[in-house]
Every structure is written in C-alpha cells, then in structure tokens.
Scaffold this motif. Structure first.
Motif, mmCIF file in Angstrom:
data_model
loop_
_atom_site.group_PDB
_atom_site.id
_atom_site.type_symbol
_atom_site.label_atom_id
_atom_site.label_comp_id
_atom_site.label_asym_id
_atom_site.label_seq_id
_atom_site.Cartn_x
_atom_site.Cartn_y
_atom_site.Cartn_z
ATOM 1 N N ASP A 115 0.832 -1.201 0.000
ATOM 2 C CA ASP A 115 0.000 0.000 0.000
ATOM 3 C C ASP A 115 0.871 1.257 0.000
ATOM 4 O OD1 ASP A 115 -2.521 1.090 -0.201
ATOM 5 O OD2 ASP A 115 -2.755 1.349 1.956
ATOM 6 N N SER A 116 2.073 1.126 -0.555
ATOM 7 C CA SER A 116 3.010 2.244 -0.541
ATOM 8 C C SER A 116 2.505 3.442 -1.321
ATOM 9 C CB SER A 116 4.366 1.794 -1.094
ATOM 10 O OG SER A 116 4.211 1.223 -2.387
ATOM 11 N N TYR A 117 1.678 3.191 -2.334
ATOM 12 C CA TYR A 117 1.117 4.280 -3.117
ATOM 13 C C TYR A 117 -0.408 4.314 -2.995
ATOM 14 C CZ TYR A 117 5.779 4.388 -5.145
ATOM 15 O OH TYR A 117 7.135 4.459 -5.314
ATOM 16 N N LEU A 118 -0.916 3.875 -1.820
ATOM 17 C CA LEU A 118 -2.353 3.839 -1.565
ATOM 18 C C LEU A 118 -3.090 2.969 -2.580
ATOM 19 C CD1 LEU A 118 -3.049 7.562 -0.596
ATOM 20 C CD2 LEU A 118 -2.550 5.637 0.900
ATOM 21 N N THR A 119 -2.355 1.981 -3.141
ATOM 22 C CA THR A 119 -2.966 1.063 -4.092
ATOM 23 C C THR A 119 -4.149 0.348 -3.468
ATOM 24 O OG1 THR A 119 -0.883 0.706 -5.237
ATOM 25 C CG2 THR A 119 -2.570 -0.985 -5.500
ATOM 26 N N PHE A 120 -3.958 -0.126 -2.233
ATOM 27 C CA PHE A 120 -5.002 -0.907 -1.578
ATOM 28 C C PHE A 120 -6.105 -0.020 -1.028
ATOM 29 C CE2 PHE A 120 -6.832 -3.071 2.134
ATOM 30 C CZ PHE A 120 -7.228 -4.253 1.546
ATOM 31 N N SER A 121 -5.732 0.994 -0.251
ATOM 32 C CA SER A 121 -6.748 1.798 0.418
ATOM 33 C C SER A 121 -7.580 2.621 -0.548
ATOM 34 C CB SER A 121 -6.090 2.712 1.457
ATOM 35 O OG SER A 121 -5.093 3.514 0.855
ATOM 36 N N GLU A 122 -7.002 3.018 -1.685
ATOM 37 C CA GLU A 122 -7.754 3.801 -2.653
ATOM 38 C C GLU A 122 -8.116 3.021 -3.909
ATOM 39 O OE1 GLU A 122 -5.859 7.501 -3.475
ATOM 40 O OE2 GLU A 122 -5.994 8.199 -1.392
ATOM 41 N N GLU A 123 -7.673 1.746 -3.970
ATOM 42 C CA GLU A 123 -8.035 0.841 -5.059
ATOM 43 C C GLU A 123 -7.707 1.440 -6.429
ATOM 44 O OE1 GLU A 123 -12.130 -0.172 -4.450
ATOM 45 O OE2 GLU A 123 -11.828 -0.415 -2.303
ATOM 46 N N THR A 124 -6.511 2.023 -6.527
ATOM 47 C CA THR A 124 -6.116 2.680 -7.769
ATOM 48 C C THR A 124 -5.465 1.726 -8.757
ATOM 49 O OG1 THR A 124 -4.002 3.313 -6.755
ATOM 50 C CG2 THR A 124 -5.819 4.913 -6.637
ATOM 51 N N GLN A 125 -4.944 0.604 -8.257
ATOM 52 C CA GLN A 125 -4.280 -0.382 -9.112
ATOM 53 C C GLN A 125 -4.651 -1.783 -8.628
ATOM 54 O OE1 GLN A 125 -0.019 0.471 -9.815
ATOM 55 N NE2 GLN A 125 -0.324 2.373 -8.661
ATOM 56 N N ALA A 126 -4.132 -2.775 -9.338
ATOM 57 C CA ALA A 126 -4.360 -4.156 -8.907
ATOM 58 C C ALA A 126 -3.651 -4.400 -7.579
ATOM 59 C CB ALA A 126 -3.856 -5.122 -9.975
ATOM 60 N N ILE A 127 -4.241 -5.229 -6.747
ATOM 61 C CA ILE A 127 -3.645 -5.543 -5.453
ATOM 62 C C ILE A 127 -2.343 -6.311 -5.668
ATOM 63 C CG2 ILE A 127 -4.925 -7.704 -5.195
ATOM 64 C CD1 ILE A 127 -5.190 -7.053 -2.211
ATOM 65 N N ALA A 128 -1.328 -5.983 -4.862
ATOM 66 C CA ALA A 128 -0.018 -6.628 -4.980
ATOM 67 C C ALA A 128 0.446 -7.083 -3.603
ATOM 68 C CB ALA A 128 0.995 -5.672 -5.594
ATOM 69 N N PHE A 129 1.126 -8.231 -3.565
ATOM 70 C CA PHE A 129 1.586 -8.820 -2.316
ATOM 71 C C PHE A 129 3.110 -8.943 -2.315
ATOM 72 C CE2 PHE A 129 -2.660 -10.303 -3.218
ATOM 73 C CZ PHE A 129 -3.319 -10.234 -2.001
ATOM 74 N N TYR A 130 3.693 -8.874 -1.110
ATOM 75 C CA TYR A 130 5.121 -9.071 -0.932
ATOM 76 C C TYR A 130 5.338 -9.999 0.253
ATOM 77 C CZ TYR A 130 5.973 -5.135 -4.081
ATOM 78 O OH TYR A 130 6.014 -4.313 -5.182
ATOM 79 N N GLN A 131 6.523 -10.582 0.313
ATOM 80 C CA GLN A 131 6.900 -11.382 1.463
ATOM 81 C C GLN A 131 7.773 -10.537 2.391
ATOM 82 O OE1 GLN A 131 9.581 -14.617 0.715
ATOM 83 N NE2 GLN A 131 9.286 -15.547 2.723
ATOM 84 N N VAL A 132 7.462 -10.569 3.674
ATOM 85 C CA VAL A 132 8.267 -9.892 4.681
ATOM 86 C C VAL A 132 8.953 -10.958 5.530
ATOM 87 C CG1 VAL A 132 8.253 -8.325 6.661
ATOM 88 C CG2 VAL A 132 6.713 -7.919 4.733
ATOM 89 N N VAL A 133 10.292 -10.919 5.555
ATOM 90 C CA VAL A 133 11.066 -11.911 6.301
ATOM 91 C C VAL A 133 11.781 -11.217 7.456
ATOM 92 C CG1 VAL A 133 12.883 -13.647 6.201
ATOM 93 C CG2 VAL A 133 11.426 -13.258 4.199
ATOM 94 N N ARG A 134 11.522 -11.674 8.666
ATOM 95 C CA ARG A 134 12.195 -11.142 9.855
ATOM 96 C C ARG A 134 13.300 -12.111 10.263
ATOM 97 N NH1 ARG A 134 9.343 -7.036 12.486
ATOM 98 N NH2 ARG A 134 7.202 -6.707 11.731
ATOM 99 N N LYS A 147 2.468 -15.805 -10.288
ATOM 100 C CA LYS A 147 1.557 -16.870 -9.865
ATOM 101 C C LYS A 147 1.183 -16.740 -8.390
ATOM 102 C CE LYS A 147 -0.228 -19.588 -11.586
ATOM 103 N NZ LYS A 147 -1.664 -19.636 -12.001
ATOM 104 N N MET A 148 2.168 -16.449 -7.523
ATOM 105 C CA MET A 148 1.857 -16.260 -6.104
ATOM 106 C C MET A 148 0.891 -15.099 -5.916
ATOM 107 S SD MET A 148 3.049 -18.118 -3.493
ATOM 108 C CE MET A 148 3.287 -16.961 -2.144
ATOM 109 N N ASN A 149 1.106 -14.007 -6.644
ATOM 110 C CA ASN A 149 0.206 -12.862 -6.547
ATOM 111 C C ASN A 149 -1.196 -13.216 -7.029
ATOM 112 O OD1 ASN A 149 1.075 -9.892 -5.785
ATOM 113 N ND2 ASN A 149 2.906 -10.927 -6.555
ATOM 114 N N GLN A 150 -1.275 -14.029 -8.070
ATOM 115 C CA GLN A 150 -2.581 -14.434 -8.587
ATOM 116 C C GLN A 150 -3.344 -15.270 -7.565
ATOM 117 O OE1 GLN A 150 -1.502 -16.418 -12.237
ATOM 118 N NE2 GLN A 150 -1.668 -14.538 -13.461
#
Length: 214
Positions: A115-134, A147-150
């Motif tokens: 949601d770095s560019y408000l993609t999710f909250s403002e639904e301006t683009q297709a939803i995109a996912f990332y992996q966060v590794v701690r 494929k993972m995003n799909q």
C-alpha cells in the motif's frame, strides 16, 4: 449483530442449501454487523457469501452481499443465487499458499499487501503482495512471483485471507473460512504438501512449479 439475528441467518442458509452443499464456516465481524460464510460442496468447490446492511469496505473483496431482513427474503434470495452460482474450485495451489500464510509466522515469514502508493486503500491499481522476512532483528521484503500474486489475489477476493495492520505494515492473515477449507481438503492435498514442505525455502516463497491448478 444479535444472537437471534445470527440464528435467523443460519436457518435461512441451511434451508436454502441443496443436499450436496454444506456450511463450512460462519463468523461475525467484530467491527461491523456483517456475517461472512463459506459454503462447500461435494465436488470440492467453495462459495463465499456476505450478509450485511452495507457494502464491503474493500473493493478487492469479491463476495456477493445479501440483506438479513426479512429472513424469508434472505432464504429466497440465497436459494436463487445458489441455483446459478459459479462455484470456485479449491485447488492444491490454494491449499499450498494458505498453508504458507498459516505456518509462516513460525518461520519469520509474513505476507504483506503493498500500500506504498495507496494502491489498496484507494483501489487505484491491482492488489499486490510481498513477502516480509524477519531475521535477527532485520526485515527483508521480497517480491513474489506473478503466480503467487494471482493465488493470493484469489484468496483475498473470496475471503479466505484478510488483512490487518501491525507496525505500519498491512499484513495478511488466515480467515476462519480459510482455516476450515484447509481442514476439509487435508485428506486430498496433505500428502503432496508434506513433500513440498520438506524442500520449502521460507526465505523465498513461491508456488511449486510441478503443480497444476487442479
């Protein structure tokens, strides 16, 4: 949402379903008066349904909404919907990715919605996912394959995964419906998952290349 309203909704759904269909999961939202349910059938397919008096907050959620009152109208509407609805196949890829979401936190691996560019909250683009590794107090963000995003997009749209905010990150979690479908399909997919689990690289997640969508 009162106990009586929940019972009315469950009664209408049970009466509307056909013999080959069953109620896999049912839960009430804590933040609203909405109810979410997942139906399953004998073919291994599923169908998400939402009962509410308002539209979904996220346009990325693709779940039909029905009004609770009157209860007799709800039963009629759901029966009519089930007669023509396109049921969604629950595939091994769905099972695999849901399992990654479920067990990932034990491995320091989480899925984030971009949601770095408000993609999710403002639904301006297709939803995109990332992996966060701690790892060792460090956080690394990895891009995920198409494929993972799909698959993640499908799971989010059909309410098998949801999102919550933690430490400024919009993270993915397994909904009750996702948990139930994992359990219901374990006899079909668990042996294959155990084989893939043994060679899984938790630092770089992806759908196994040797699996189909069936």
């Amino acid at each position: 949402m009162s106990e009586q309203q929940e019972l009315q909704a469950k009664t209408a759904i049970v009466h509307a379903m056909r013999p080959q269909e069953r109620l896999a999961s049912f839960y009430r939202s804590r933040k609203s008066k909405s109810m979410y349910l997942i139906l399953a059938n004998d073919a291994g397919d599923y169908l998400p349904i939402r009962i509410s008096n308002h539209r979904a907050f996220s346009g990325f959620l693709s779940v039909p909404t029905f009004e609770l009152f009157p209860a007799t109208r709800l039963e009629t509407d759901i029966r009519a919907y089930l007669a023509t609805a396109d049921w969604i196949p629950f595939t091994y890829q769905d099972f695999f990715v849901l399992s990654l979401v479920k067990y990932g936190h034990h491995r320091g691996s989480m899925i984030q919605i971009d949601d770095s560019y408000l993609t999710f909250s403002e639904e301006t683009q297709a939803i995109a996912f990332y992996q966060v590794v701690r790892s060792h107090k460090q956080i690394v963000m990895n891009g995920l394959s198409v494929k993972m995003n799909q698959v993640l997009g499908k799971l989010y749209a059909t309410d098998l995964i949801g999102s919550f905010t933690k430490d400024g990150l919009l993270l993915v979690y397994l909904t009750e419906g996702g948990c139930r479908l994992l359990d219901l399909s374990a006899n079909k997919y668990m042996d294959q998952f155990i084989q893939d689990y043994a060679t899984l690289n938790w630092r770089v997640l992806d759908v196994p290349s040797n699996t189909s969508e069936d």
